[in-house]
Design an enzyme around this catalytic site. Structure first.
Site, PDB file in Angstrom:
ATOM      1  N   SER A 144       7.140  -3.261 -23.956  1.00 20.31           N
ATOM      2  CA  SER A 144       6.038  -3.252 -22.997  1.00 20.31           C
ATOM      3  C   SER A 144       5.451  -4.648 -22.895  1.00 20.31           C
ATOM      4  O   SER A 144       5.575  -5.458 -23.828  1.00 20.31           O
ATOM      5  CB  SER A 144       4.953  -2.279 -23.459  1.00 20.31           C
ATOM      6  OG  SER A 144       3.773  -2.395 -22.686  1.00 20.31           O
ATOM      7  N   TYR A 192      -1.317   1.796 -29.019  1.00 17.60           N
ATOM      8  CA  TYR A 192      -0.067   1.480 -28.305  1.00 17.60           C
ATOM      9  C   TYR A 192       0.297   0.012 -28.505  1.00 17.60           C
ATOM     10  O   TYR A 192       1.455  -0.320 -28.769  1.00 17.60           O
ATOM     11  CB  TYR A 192      -0.249   1.801 -26.823  1.00 17.60           C
ATOM     12  CG  TYR A 192       1.013   1.671 -26.003  1.00 17.60           C
ATOM     13  CD1 TYR A 192       2.036   2.607 -26.120  1.00 17.60           C
ATOM     14  CD2 TYR A 192       1.176   0.628 -25.097  1.00 17.60           C
ATOM     15  CE1 TYR A 192       3.191   2.502 -25.363  1.00 17.60           C
ATOM     16  CE2 TYR A 192       2.321   0.514 -24.333  1.00 17.60           C
ATOM     17  CZ  TYR A 192       3.327   1.449 -24.466  1.00 17.60           C
ATOM     18  OH  TYR A 192       4.475   1.339 -23.712  1.00 17.60           O
TER      19      TYR A 192
END
Length: 275
Positions: free
Chosen positions: A133, A146
């Protein structure tokens, strides 16, 4: 002989798109899902699919063994993709909730990657592609769980790439940025389940986060479809020498550059302004 690939997190979004597109292109695809109710769509697509829960080591082991059987004992590529986002300020995150985030996004991937490496050593080659990501490059507030899982993934994958440099097992990271998927829907569910929104010192900001997560259309600029990730995955699979990293969207290219040229304080100011 067509290459075989195991893809995790195929219920929706990037995983589903890549599984279907690779299958239609002649690859021997083995999809995996966590929820049994999502198996039926793959029967209709004529794509083999196994149950594989990344939070359960036994499920990972059994799913991997079934995948090997489905590809006649030779798995060429592993695409680690299955993950979710747990929103919430760091001070509001119960430790067990943070642990759950790591079980799925990090430890489960590690377990599966070790199984794949052991197999790929026996066949003398392979590719492992990790779908990371932009939040593995830079941090944003209220995404600490996250962020942490993807930062950890990036460090472990960089180490793994160096440790396997003298083999024919190639390791790549894909860093997408904003992609159309059900990621926000799943994040909202995790947010409302595990975070006491109204009692938090961050409750006012949480309302803005909920608005973002409830949006029916992509709230971020430069959002691309899953085909943008597929293009990078295909290169990582087919190129004679895969790249260590693949940036996908404009925000990822931008953040990768800014992290190199800005101080931490200036980068914080920019990220806080555009969160």
């Amino acid at each position: 002989m067509s290459k075989s690939i195991l893809i995790t997190g195929c219920s929706t979004g990037i995983g589903l798109y890549c599984a279907k597109t690779l299958h239609n292109s002649g690859y021997k695809v083995i999809a995996s899902v966590r929820n049994p109710k999502h198996l039926e769509q793959f029967t209709e697509l004529n794509i083999p699919c196994v149950l594989l829960d990344l939070s359960d080591e036994r499920s990972i082991q059994e799913g991997f063994e079934q995948a090997l059987q489905l590809c006649d004992g030779q798995l060429d590529v592993l695409f680690n993709n299955g993950a979710y986002g747990q929103p919430g300020a760091v001070e509001d995150l119960p430790t067990n909730v943070l642990r759950q985030q790591f079980e799925v996004n990090f430890f489960g991937w590690h377990t599966l990657t070790r199984l794949a490496i052991s197999h790929m050593r026996t066949i003398g080659q392979g590719r492992i592609v990790q779908n990371s990501s932009v939040l593995g490059l830079v941090a944003l507030p209220y995404r600490g769980a996250y962020n942490a899982s993807k930062f950890a993934l990036e460090g472990l994958t960089d180490t793994l790439r160096m440790e396997l440099a003298d083999t024919d097992i190639q390791i790549s990271l894909i860093e997408p940025g904003p992609i159309l998927s059900e990621f926000r829907k799943n994040a909202r569910q995790a947010f409302e389940t595990h975070i006491d929104i109204t009692a938090s010192h961050h409750s006012a900001e949480y309302q803005a986060q909920l608005t973002r997560l409830k949006a029916q259309t992509a709230p971020q600029k430069f959002t691309l479809g899953p085909e943008a990730v597929y293009d990078k995955l295909l290169h990582a699979i087919e190129a004679p020498k895969a790249k260590p990293r693949y940036y996908v969207t404009f925000p990822t290219y931008l953040m990768g550059y800014l992290k190199r040229v800005l101080s931490s304080r200036w980068l914080d100011k920019l990220l806080l302004k555009n969160r």
